[in-house]
Motif scaffolding. Structure first.
Motif, PDB file in Angstrom:
ATOM      1  N   GLU A  18      45.581  44.601  36.628  1.00  0.00           N
ATOM      2  CA  GLU A  18      46.090  43.392  37.277  1.00  0.00           C
ATOM      3  C   GLU A  18      44.971  42.634  37.989  1.00  0.00           C
ATOM      4  O   GLU A  18      44.952  41.401  37.982  1.00  0.00           O
ATOM      5  CB  GLU A  18      47.203  43.748  38.260  1.00  0.00           C
ATOM      6  N   ALA A  19      44.036  43.361  38.586  1.00  0.00           N
ATOM      7  CA  ALA A  19      42.895  42.708  39.230  1.00  0.00           C
ATOM      8  C   ALA A  19      42.063  41.957  38.199  1.00  0.00           C
ATOM      9  O   ALA A  19      41.622  40.823  38.448  1.00  0.00           O
ATOM     10  CB  ALA A  19      42.035  43.739  39.956  1.00  0.00           C
ATOM     11  N   ALA A  20      41.869  42.561  37.032  1.00  0.00           N
ATOM     12  CA  ALA A  20      41.113  41.889  35.972  1.00  0.00           C
ATOM     13  C   ALA A  20      41.807  40.597  35.551  1.00  0.00           C
ATOM     14  O   ALA A  20      41.167  39.558  35.364  1.00  0.00           O
ATOM     15  CB  ALA A  20      40.951  42.825  34.774  1.00  0.00           C
ATOM     16  N   LEU A  25      42.041  34.588  35.645  1.00  0.00           N
ATOM     17  CA  LEU A  25      42.746  33.330  35.882  1.00  0.00           C
ATOM     18  C   LEU A  25      42.055  32.501  36.969  1.00  0.00           C
ATOM     19  O   LEU A  25      42.045  31.275  36.907  1.00  0.00           O
ATOM     20  CB  LEU A  25      44.193  33.603  36.277  1.00  0.00           C
ATOM     21  N   ARG A  26      41.477  33.185  37.934  1.00  0.00           N
ATOM     22  CA  ARG A  26      40.862  32.488  39.068  1.00  0.00           C
ATOM     23  C   ARG A  26      39.437  32.021  38.769  1.00  0.00           C
ATOM     24  O   ARG A  26      39.047  30.917  39.120  1.00  0.00           O
ATOM     25  CB  ARG A  26      40.847  33.434  40.269  1.00  0.00           C
ATOM     26  N   GLU A  27      38.659  32.879  38.093  1.00  0.00           N
ATOM     27  CA  GLU A  27      37.231  32.619  37.925  1.00  0.00           C
ATOM     28  C   GLU A  27      36.816  32.316  36.490  1.00  0.00           C
ATOM     29  O   GLU A  27      35.708  31.829  36.264  1.00  0.00           O
ATOM     30  CB  GLU A  27      36.415  33.835  38.410  1.00  0.00           C
ATOM     31  N   LEU A  36      33.468  43.320  40.435  1.00  0.00           N
ATOM     32  CA  LEU A  36      34.448  42.542  41.197  1.00  0.00           C
ATOM     33  C   LEU A  36      35.849  43.113  41.028  1.00  0.00           C
ATOM     34  O   LEU A  36      36.623  43.191  41.988  1.00  0.00           O
ATOM     35  CB  LEU A  36      34.413  41.076  40.758  1.00  0.00           C
ATOM     36  N   VAL A  37      36.175  43.533  39.812  1.00  0.00           N
ATOM     37  CA  VAL A  37      37.484  44.162  39.569  1.00  0.00           C
ATOM     38  C   VAL A  37      37.618  45.424  40.415  1.00  0.00           C
ATOM     39  O   VAL A  37      38.645  45.664  41.054  1.00  0.00           O
ATOM     40  CB  VAL A  37      37.666  44.495  38.072  1.00  0.00           C
ATOM     41  N   ALA A  38      36.565  46.242  40.416  1.00  0.00           N
ATOM     42  CA  ALA A  38      36.577  47.479  41.203  1.00  0.00           C
ATOM     43  C   ALA A  38      36.728  47.178  42.692  1.00  0.00           C
ATOM     44  O   ALA A  38      37.520  47.814  43.392  1.00  0.00           O
ATOM     45  CB  ALA A  38      35.301  48.276  40.945  1.00  0.00           C
TER      46      ALA A  38
END
Length: 201
Positions: A18-20, A25-27, A36-38
């Motif tokens: 979900e973070a990915a 979508l944001r970046e 960044l995902v981690a």
């Protein structure tokens, strides 16, 4: 029944996928990194690699986790609605409310669009098409008179319209932050988009 350890592993896997998706979508892909995902998931890069060999695999997991949740939503639409009306309803529900936007079918379409563009980088990438077949099956029940090719074309156009609308809303909001401050403004923009789509189809 899953053990506590299994439940925690499943929660971590879901948090990473979900973070990915959120970062994509944001970046965009340019800003989507494993570190960044981690970080957003509260784990180490090493932990990420314990669950996924790549960012693409994490995004694919997001699609897999989402698809089964959304199939009943598609199947709940009444017969008699056109496909364009269904996609317009999906867009309005998914793109107008910040609290539900990420967990919407509209988000799934956006992620799948990116995944299709990058499918050659993903091992077993044909699985992406298998996921899309589930959506085709759900719509085939609503529109049994359409051939698979016709149905596939309708879905591609509808999904592309949602993705374009989401990206255009994001672009316009960035250039003019107050333009779509109200839910009603975003809904009006979405409905105009689908009015245009109906005019050209």
């Amino acid at each position: 029944m899953a053990s506590l350890r299994e439940s925690k592993k499943l929660a971590t896997r879901r948090a990473l996928s979900e973070a990915a998706a959120r970062i994509l979508l944001r970046e965009g892909f340019e800003g989507l990194t494993i570190s960044l995902v981690a970080k957003e998931s509260g784990v180490s890069v090493r932990t990420f690699h314990n669950y996924f060999p790549s960012i693409d695999e994490a995004l694919f997991q997001f699609c897999l986790d989402s698809i089964d949740k959304f199939l009943p939503v598609v199947e709940s639409y009444p017969q008699g609605m056109t496909i364009t009306e269904i996609f317009e309803d999906i867009a309005v529900k998914g793109l107008t409310d910040k609290d539900t936007e990420f967990g919407s079918i509209a988000t799934l379409f956006q992620i799948q669009e990116h995944m299709n563009a990058r499918s050659r980088f993903i091992p077993n990438h044909e699985d992406i098409h298998a996921v899309l077949q589930k959506f085709l099956g759900a719509f085939a029940k609503l529109y049994p008179k359409l051939s698979p090719a016709e149905l596939g074309l309708y879905l591609q156009v509808g999904a592309a319209a949602i993705v374009w609308t989401a990206e255009e809303l994001k672009r316009l909001k960035t250039s003019s932050p107050h333009q779509f401050a109200r839910r009603e403004d975003k809904e009006e923009f979405i409905r105009k988009t689908f009015t245009t789509l109906r005019a050209i189809t």
